[in-house]
Design an enzyme around this catalytic site. Structure first.
Site, PDB file in Angstrom:
ATOM      1  N   CYS A 150       0.880  -1.173   0.000  1.00 34.39           N
ATOM      2  CA  CYS A 150       0.000   0.000   0.000  1.00 34.39           C
ATOM      3  C   CYS A 150       0.912   1.216   0.000  1.00 34.39           C
ATOM      4  O   CYS A 150       2.092   1.118  -0.341  1.00 34.39           O
ATOM      5  CB  CYS A 150      -0.945  -0.019   1.190  1.00 34.39           C
ATOM      6  N   THR A 151       0.403   2.371   0.389  1.00 34.17           N
ATOM      7  CA  THR A 151       1.184   3.598   0.331  1.00 34.17           C
ATOM      8  C   THR A 151       2.350   3.575   1.306  1.00 34.17           C
ATOM      9  O   THR A 151       3.397   4.147   1.049  1.00 34.17           O
ATOM     10  CB  THR A 151       0.286   4.814   0.652  1.00 34.17           C
TER      11      THR A 151
END
Length: 309
Positions: A299-300
């Site tokens: 994810c980020t």
């Protein structure tokens, strides 16, 4: 049709034919012939466009020294001494090389989240929300603190020293019982204008909204293995592997990992919000797609690796 009517019709047809002929002649006169200014202008535009495309193509082939390549996000010896434990920081000065943001006149951004198990009871929750709020006010911290019985998810801004003092206070809370292993991610030397205007600590059911609060939430001990970037890239080259992009589809469309053709298979679940991920994961076709594969996710803020049977 009488002879008079026939004559009128022929006259009308001739008139129409003359009009059409005149129109064609006018159009022909308007069209530039030879190397007229209009044609030259068009040619120049096409030539400029062609040159730009050629330049773009050449630039792609060159090894461009992007500012992001100079960024060093790594454990800082001083940070480890001040805060202790896992902490990664880099300076926005690496990107804004021409701007001078001294520590005294700039903002530091802090990002982190931490799950807690077993989850906090009512008294434990009240104590921790009071602690993070009081420590934030004491160190002039601003931003958002999502506080749940299952943990914390914070995006905060403050001074260089203030952020580090807040991290240290959280690390030492209850003698490190909950946040000893938390990894703090810091970005220093941001413009002061990017600081949050106020501090807001508030209760949520989940620190990341998956729709799995309470008994629905799996144990954090069932989580995957955290990988360093070099190890993650190595795994991407392996067969019988899939990479799930667990960000929303908008973020995935902006930029994503590109595994080698003979390596892992990239999967975008096309999510608009995080609550759609468990639904996608529970579909029979998804289970079949992941069966027997090494499953990597990112994810980020973090990368995970998991072997799914």
């Amino acid at each position: 049709m009488t002879s008079d009517e026939e004559a009128k019709a022929m006259k009308k047809a001739k008139k129409k034919s003359k009009k059409q002929k005149r129109k064609r002649e006018e159009e022909s006169e308007d069209k530039p012939t030879g190397d007229t200014p209009a044609v030259s202008s068009k040619k120049e535009k096409l030539e400029k466009k062609s040159k730009k495309q050629k330049k773009k193509s050449k630039d792609k082939d060159k090894a461009v020294d992007l500012p992001s390549k100079k960024i060093k996000a790594a454990p800082n010896t001083d940070d480890v001494k001040i805060v202790g434990g896992r902490i990664v920081s880099f300076s926005a000065q690496d990107i804004n090389a021409n701007k001078d943001f001294s520590q005294e006149n700039s903002t530091t951004l802090l990002l982190f989240y931490q799950y807690i198990e077993p989850v906090l009871d009512h008294a434990g929750f009240q104590a921790i929300i009071h602690h993070v709020q009081a420590a934030g006010e004491a160190n002039d911290i601003t931003g958002r603190m999502r506080v749940a019985h299952e943990g914390l998810n914070c995006t905060l801004t403050g001074s260089y020293d203030g952020i580090r003092a807040w991290c240290k206070a959280l690390r030492e809370y209850e003698n490190g019982k909950y946040f000893r292993e938390t990894e703090f991610k810091l970005t220093d030397n941001l413009p002061n204008g990017q600081a949050f205007p106020r501090l807001h600590a508030f209760k949520v059911e989940e620190i990341v909204n998956y729709g799995l609060a309470g008994v629905k939430a799996p144990s954090i001990h069932m989580s995957g293995v955290h990988l360093e970037p070099k190890d993650y890239h190595k795994k991407m080259t392996e067969e019988e592997t899939v990479i799930i992009d667990v960000r929303n589809h908008y973020e995935a469309a902006i930029g994503k990992f590109h595994p080698p053709v003979t390596g892992a298979k990239y999967i975008d679940p096309m999510m608009r919000k995080s609550t759609e991920f468990p639904v996608w994961l529970d579909k029979p076709e998804t289970k079949e797609l992941l069966r027997g594969k090494q499953v990597m996710m990112y994810c980020t803020s973090i990368s995970l690796f998991k072997y799914v049977v």
